[in-house]
Design an enzyme around this catalytic site. Structure first.
Site, PDB file in Angstrom:
ATOM      1  N   ASN A 209       1.071  -1.180  -0.060  1.00  0.00           N
ATOM      2  CA  ASN A 209       0.023  -0.107  -0.006  1.00  0.00           C
ATOM      3  C   ASN A 209       1.026   1.234  -0.088  1.00  0.00           C
ATOM      4  O   ASN A 209       2.051   1.064  -0.030  1.00  0.00           O
ATOM      5  CB  ASN A 209      -0.909  -0.034   1.217  1.00  0.00           C
ATOM      6  CG  ASN A 209      -0.173  -0.114   2.475  1.00  0.00           C
ATOM      7  OD1 ASN A 209       0.461   0.994   2.796  1.00  0.00           O
ATOM      8  ND2 ASN A 209      -0.211  -1.184   3.228  1.00  0.00           N
ATOM      9  N   ASP A 278      -3.474  -7.137   5.552  1.00  0.00           N
ATOM     10  CA  ASP A 278      -4.298  -8.000   6.066  1.00  0.00           C
ATOM     11  C   ASP A 278      -4.056  -9.143   5.621  1.00  0.00           C
ATOM     12  O   ASP A 278      -4.139 -10.561   6.343  1.00  0.00           O
ATOM     13  CB  ASP A 278      -5.717  -7.725   6.127  1.00  0.00           C
ATOM     14  CG  ASP A 278      -6.274  -6.467   6.834  1.00  0.00           C
ATOM     15  OD1 ASP A 278      -5.416  -6.409   8.029  1.00  0.00           O
ATOM     16  OD2 ASP A 278      -6.783  -5.632   6.496  1.00  0.00           O
ATOM     17  N   PRO A 305      -1.035 -12.438  10.654  1.00  0.00           N
ATOM     18  CA  PRO A 305      -1.452 -12.290  11.976  1.00  0.00           C
ATOM     19  C   PRO A 305      -1.656 -10.896  12.363  1.00  0.00           C
ATOM     20  O   PRO A 305      -1.142  -9.845  11.833  1.00  0.00           O
ATOM     21  CB  PRO A 305      -0.307 -12.710  12.867  1.00  0.00           C
ATOM     22  CG  PRO A 305       0.779 -12.838  11.836  1.00  0.00           C
ATOM     23  CD  PRO A 305       0.286 -12.925  10.423  1.00  0.00           C
ATOM     24  N   ASP A 306      -2.653 -10.580  13.231  1.00  0.00           N
ATOM     25  CA  ASP A 306      -3.077  -9.198  13.908  1.00  0.00           C
ATOM     26  C   ASP A 306      -1.907  -8.757  14.788  1.00  0.00           C
ATOM     27  O   ASP A 306      -2.216  -9.442  15.998  1.00  0.00           O
ATOM     28  CB  ASP A 306      -4.431  -8.921  14.048  1.00  0.00           C
ATOM     29  CG  ASP A 306      -4.683  -7.612  14.576  1.00  0.00           C
ATOM     30  OD1 ASP A 306      -3.818  -6.940  14.967  1.00  0.00           O
ATOM     31  OD2 ASP A 306      -5.907  -7.266  13.963  1.00  0.00           O
ATOM     32  N   ILE A 307      -0.905  -7.992  14.532  1.00  0.00           N
ATOM     33  CA  ILE A 307       0.090  -7.764  15.491  1.00  0.00           C
ATOM     34  C   ILE A 307      -0.312  -6.981  16.684  1.00  0.00           C
ATOM     35  O   ILE A 307       0.160  -7.393  17.735  1.00  0.00           O
ATOM     36  CB  ILE A 307       1.250  -7.055  14.658  1.00  0.00           C
ATOM     37  CG1 ILE A 307       1.711  -7.726  13.548  1.00  0.00           C
ATOM     38  CG2 ILE A 307       2.229  -6.654  15.738  1.00  0.00           C
ATOM     39  CD1 ILE A 307       2.375  -7.019  12.405  1.00  0.00           C
ATOM     40  N   PHE A 323      -3.965   2.780  15.041  1.00  0.00           N
ATOM     41  CA  PHE A 323      -4.414   3.474  14.088  1.00  0.00           C
ATOM     42  C   PHE A 323      -5.557   3.111  13.323  1.00  0.00           C
ATOM     43  O   PHE A 323      -5.620   1.915  12.874  1.00  0.00           O
ATOM     44  CB  PHE A 323      -3.080   4.120  13.196  1.00  0.00           C
ATOM     45  CG  PHE A 323      -2.542   5.297  13.813  1.00  0.00           C
ATOM     46  CD1 PHE A 323      -1.899   5.265  14.887  1.00  0.00           C
ATOM     47  CD2 PHE A 323      -2.550   6.667  13.191  1.00  0.00           C
ATOM     48  CE1 PHE A 323      -0.935   6.579  15.474  1.00  0.00           C
ATOM     49  CE2 PHE A 323      -1.745   7.599  13.600  1.00  0.00           C
ATOM     50  CZ  PHE A 323      -1.126   7.600  14.730  1.00  0.00           C
ATOM     51  N   LYS A 337     -12.756  -1.190  15.592  1.00  0.00           N
ATOM     52  CA  LYS A 337     -11.534  -1.587  15.507  1.00  0.00           C
ATOM     53  C   LYS A 337     -10.569  -1.611  16.891  1.00  0.00           C
ATOM     54  O   LYS A 337     -10.353  -2.698  17.492  1.00  0.00           O
ATOM     55  CB  LYS A 337     -10.359  -0.777  14.808  1.00  0.00           C
ATOM     56  CG  LYS A 337     -10.633  -1.380  13.264  1.00  0.00           C
ATOM     57  CD  LYS A 337      -9.663  -0.345  12.106  1.00  0.00           C
ATOM     58  CE  LYS A 337     -10.041  -0.548  10.775  1.00  0.00           C
ATOM     59  NZ  LYS A 337      -9.129   0.175   9.974  1.00  0.00           N
ATOM     60  N   LYS A 341     -10.029  -5.032  18.830  1.00  0.00           N
ATOM     61  CA  LYS A 341      -8.490  -5.347  19.242  1.00  0.00           C
ATOM     62  C   LYS A 341      -8.217  -5.386  20.713  1.00  0.00           C
ATOM     63  O   LYS A 341      -7.328  -5.369  21.314  1.00  0.00           O
ATOM     64  CB  LYS A 341      -7.556  -4.508  18.355  1.00  0.00           C
ATOM     65  CG  LYS A 341      -7.467  -4.883  16.898  1.00  0.00           C
ATOM     66  CD  LYS A 341      -6.740  -3.671  15.986  1.00  0.00           C
ATOM     67  CE  LYS A 341      -7.305  -3.855  14.570  1.00  0.00           C
ATOM     68  NZ  LYS A 341      -6.309  -4.784  13.849  1.00  0.00           N
TER      69      LYS A 341
HETATM   70  O1  PMT Z   1       2.868   6.589   6.625  1.00  0.00           O
HETATM   71  P1  PMT Z   1       2.029   7.692   6.285  1.00  0.00           P
HETATM   72  O2  PMT Z   1       2.010   8.052   4.736  1.00  0.00           O
HETATM   73  O3  PMT Z   1       2.356   8.918   7.023  1.00  0.00           O
HETATM   74  O4  PMT Z   1       0.345   7.317   6.438  1.00  0.00           O
HETATM   75  C1  PMT Z   1       0.095   7.089   7.873  1.00  0.00           C
HETATM   76  C2  PMT Z   1      -1.158   6.101   7.783  1.00  0.00           C
HETATM   77  C3  PMT Z   1      -2.375   6.523   7.218  1.00  0.00           C
HETATM   78  C4  PMT Z   1      -0.684   4.703   7.321  1.00  0.00           C
HETATM   79  C5  PMT Z   1      -1.379   6.028   9.474  1.00  0.00           C
HETATM   80  O5  PMT Z   1      -1.455   7.049  10.026  1.00  0.00           O
HETATM   81  C6  PMT Z   1      -2.653   4.932   9.683  1.00  0.00           C
HETATM   82  O6  PMT Z   1      -3.848   5.091   9.948  1.00  0.00           O
HETATM   83  N1  PMT Z   1      -2.183   3.549   9.805  1.00  0.00           N
HETATM   84  C7  PMT Z   1      -3.119   2.415   9.946  1.00  0.00           C
HETATM   85  C8  PMT Z   1      -3.912   2.258   8.959  1.00  0.00           C
HETATM   86  C9  PMT Z   1      -5.023   1.117   9.122  1.00  0.00           C
HETATM   87  O7  PMT Z   1      -5.989   1.470   8.911  1.00  0.00           O
HETATM   88  O8  PMT Z   1      -4.809  -0.050   9.488  1.00  0.00           O
HETATM   89  P2  PMT Z   1      -5.757  -1.051   9.961  1.00  0.00           P
HETATM   90  O9  PMT Z   1      -7.225  -0.842   9.700  1.00  0.00           O
HETATM   91  O10 PMT Z   1      -5.365  -2.335   8.811  1.00  0.00           O
HETATM   92  O11 PMT Z   1      -5.351  -1.699  11.213  1.00  0.00           O
HETATM   93  C10 PMT Z   1      -5.776  -1.048  12.546  1.00  0.00           C
HETATM   94  C11 PMT Z   1      -4.620  -1.178  13.430  1.00  0.00           C
HETATM   95  O12 PMT Z   1      -4.155  -2.486  13.517  1.00  0.00           O
HETATM   96  C12 PMT Z   1      -3.584  -0.362  13.082  1.00  0.00           C
HETATM   97  O13 PMT Z   1      -2.654   0.244  14.081  1.00  0.00           O
HETATM   98  C13 PMT Z   1      -2.366  -1.527  12.339  1.00  0.00           C
HETATM   99  O14 PMT Z   1      -1.074  -1.133  12.625  1.00  0.00           O
HETATM  100  C14 PMT Z   1      -2.713  -2.670  13.207  1.00  0.00           C
HETATM  101  N2  PMT Z   1      -2.804  -3.852  12.440  1.00  0.00           N
HETATM  102  C15 PMT Z   1      -3.494  -4.161  11.469  1.00  0.00           C
HETATM  103  C16 PMT Z   1      -3.358  -5.390  10.737  1.00  0.00           C
HETATM  104  C17 PMT Z   1      -2.302  -6.324  11.286  1.00  0.00           C
HETATM  105  N3  PMT Z   1      -2.194  -7.461  10.637  1.00  0.00           N
HETATM  106  N4  PMT Z   1      -1.705  -6.008  12.261  1.00  0.00           N
HETATM  107  C18 PMT Z   1      -1.883  -4.934  12.932  1.00  0.00           C
HETATM  108  O15 PMT Z   1      -1.038  -4.740  13.916  1.00  0.00           O
END
Ligand code: PMT
Length: 400
Positions: A209, A278, A305-307, A323, A337, A341
């Site tokens: 991404n 994911d 895995p969801d870290i 985030f 979320k 989590k």
């Molecule tokens: O890097 P930049 O260009 O500055 O942009 C920053 C950002 C937009 C990427 C950042 O601010 C941000 O929002 N990151 C999270 C993106 C997101 O929506 O992730 P998610 O919905 O897939 O996951 C939610 C949370 O779980 C996040 O904290 C993610 O790090 C964590 N996660 C998700 C999936 C996974 N397998 N393991 C995780 O730990």
């Protein structure tokens, strides 16, 4: 401007790196600081006082017997009026004198007479740096709460390679800005993920991404500024590592997972900023997939895995912050979320123009509801987030 209203006393000692201090003065002024320069006599052999007078807009002090200074008290006035004394470059000779309380010229005298913090950026030949006498002096200075910036390693003016180069003016500026930030996370351990992950399909293709890593790197910098020991696990990005931050580069979600899980239990705070994939391809082809006229290949995906959820489920988890980047229904999706989590705080950001911008707009969601943060540069928002995290560490139910 990061240093508005700050008064910097800048000492310059004799060394070839003195020419870099001209750029340093320019950077300090650009950030809103006022700069008052004092040079040793040796420094004037490398660069003229006129250069610093022109750049700082202030008279440069060199001679402690200068009768033009009111009351002949330049050494006292200098530090009384400064928020910090920064000596860059700091020669082995200067450091030795300061470590031993010697005051035999204007700069060493005002250093001894100061009542403000002292930061030094050593610059010398690698043999001089590694000499036991210099190392003893550095240990003494550290014990006296002098802040030692660097030195860096690399090619030296004499052609040798090793430790002893002055760190770059931009790095000194970053350290100085950090120095003035409140130490809200002093000695806390903070683990952060940043950037995208890359899930290989074959040796030359993959699923990823557009996360640039900027938000995560800004948070790492802000946490370091706040006095934390910061480890940053990041996917493939081209951001410079913030000073003082331990960086671990990974490619895939599985690698990020492994690096995080081996450290998470010993941390005080975990912040998941990474846009972790994911899913990953179930099979990674050993060879480049060819177009051979057969139907387009179907890539079967399996879940990563969801870290963040795994860290939050540890028996004694660190304070976990997630985030959520959404294109719509931010509050609903972010809260969902957070609950899924089982984390106390999630930071929502609306992705309107894609990833990678210099600014962001964040909303913090926790047990107290939501707290919007006004649009701002990512470093500024990162500092506000760190302040909220510091409050939650003290009192998990603290209102906004
Ligand atoms: O890097 P930049 O260009 O500055 O942009 C920053 C950002 C937009 C990427 C950042 O601010 C941000 O929002 N990151 C999270 C993106 C997101 O929506 O992730 P998610 O919905 O897939 O996951 C939610 C949370 O779980 C996040 O904290 C993610 O790090 C964590 N996660 C998700 C999936 C996974 N397998 N393991 C995780 O730990």
């Amino acid at each position: 401007m990061e240093l508005t209203g700050k008064r910097i006393a800048l000492g310059i000692t004799g060394g070839i790196a003195a020419y870099k201090s001209a750029e340093l003065v320019r950077l300090l002024i650009k950030q809103g600081a006022s700069v008052q320069v004092a040079m040793t006599e040796a420094a004037t052999h490398f660069i003229t006082p006129t250069t610093f007078q022109a750049l700082s807009g202030n008279r440069v002090f060199i001679d402690q017997w200068d009768t033009n200074v009111a009351n002949s008290m330049a050494h006292i006035n200098f530090s009384r009026e400064a928020d910090v004394l920064l000596v860059a470059p700091a020669s082995a000779n200067f450091l030795a004198k300061v470590a031993n309380g010697i005051a035999d010229d204007l700069l060493t005298t005002l250093t001894l007479a100061r009542d403000c913090p002292l930061l030094v950026a050593p610059a010398m030949n690698r043999q001089m740096w590694s000499n036991p006498a210099t190392q003893r002096n550095i240990a003494t200075l550290l014990g006296d709460e002098v802040i030692v910036l660097g030195p860096a390693s690399g090619e030296q003016a004499c052609g040798e390679i090793g430790d002893g180069r002055m760190i770059e003016p931009e790095e000194i500026l970053e350290e100085l800005i950090a120095h003035f930030q409140p130490k809200l996370l002093k000695d806390k351990k903070v683990l952060i993920t940043a950037g995208p992950t890359f899930e290989a399909i074959d040796p030359v293709r993959g699923v990823t991404n557009l996360s640039s890593g900027k938000m995560g790197f800004a948070i790492a910098r802000a946490a370091h500024e706040a006095g934390a020991q910061v480890t940053l696990v990041c996917g493939p990005v081209s951001q410079p590592t913030p000073r003082g931050v331990k960086r671990i580069d990974v490619t895939s979600a599985l690698e990020m997972h492994a690096e995080v899980m081996q450290r998470a239990a010993t941390q005080d705070v975990f912040i998941g900023v990474a846009a972790v994939a994911d899913y990953r391809p179930r099979i990674v082809s050993g060879q480049k997939t060819k177009k051979d006229g057969s139907p387009p290949p179907v890539v079967e995906l399996v879940q990563n895995p969801d870290i963040l959820a795994e860290v939050a489920a540890l028996p004694e988890p660190p304070l976990c912050v997630g985030f959520a980047a959404e294109t719509q229904n931010l509050a609903e999706y972010a809260e969902k979320k957070r609950r899924a989590k089982k984390i106390p705080l999630i930071v929502g950001n609306l992705i309107q123009d894609g990833f990678g911008g210099e600014e962001n707009t964040l909303i913090l969601f926790d047990d107290n509801g939501q707290q919007p943060l006004a649009p701002a540069p990512k470093l500024e928002l990162a500092r506000q987030l760190i302040a909220r995290i510091a409050t939650l560490l003290e009192n998990p139910y603290a209102p906004h």
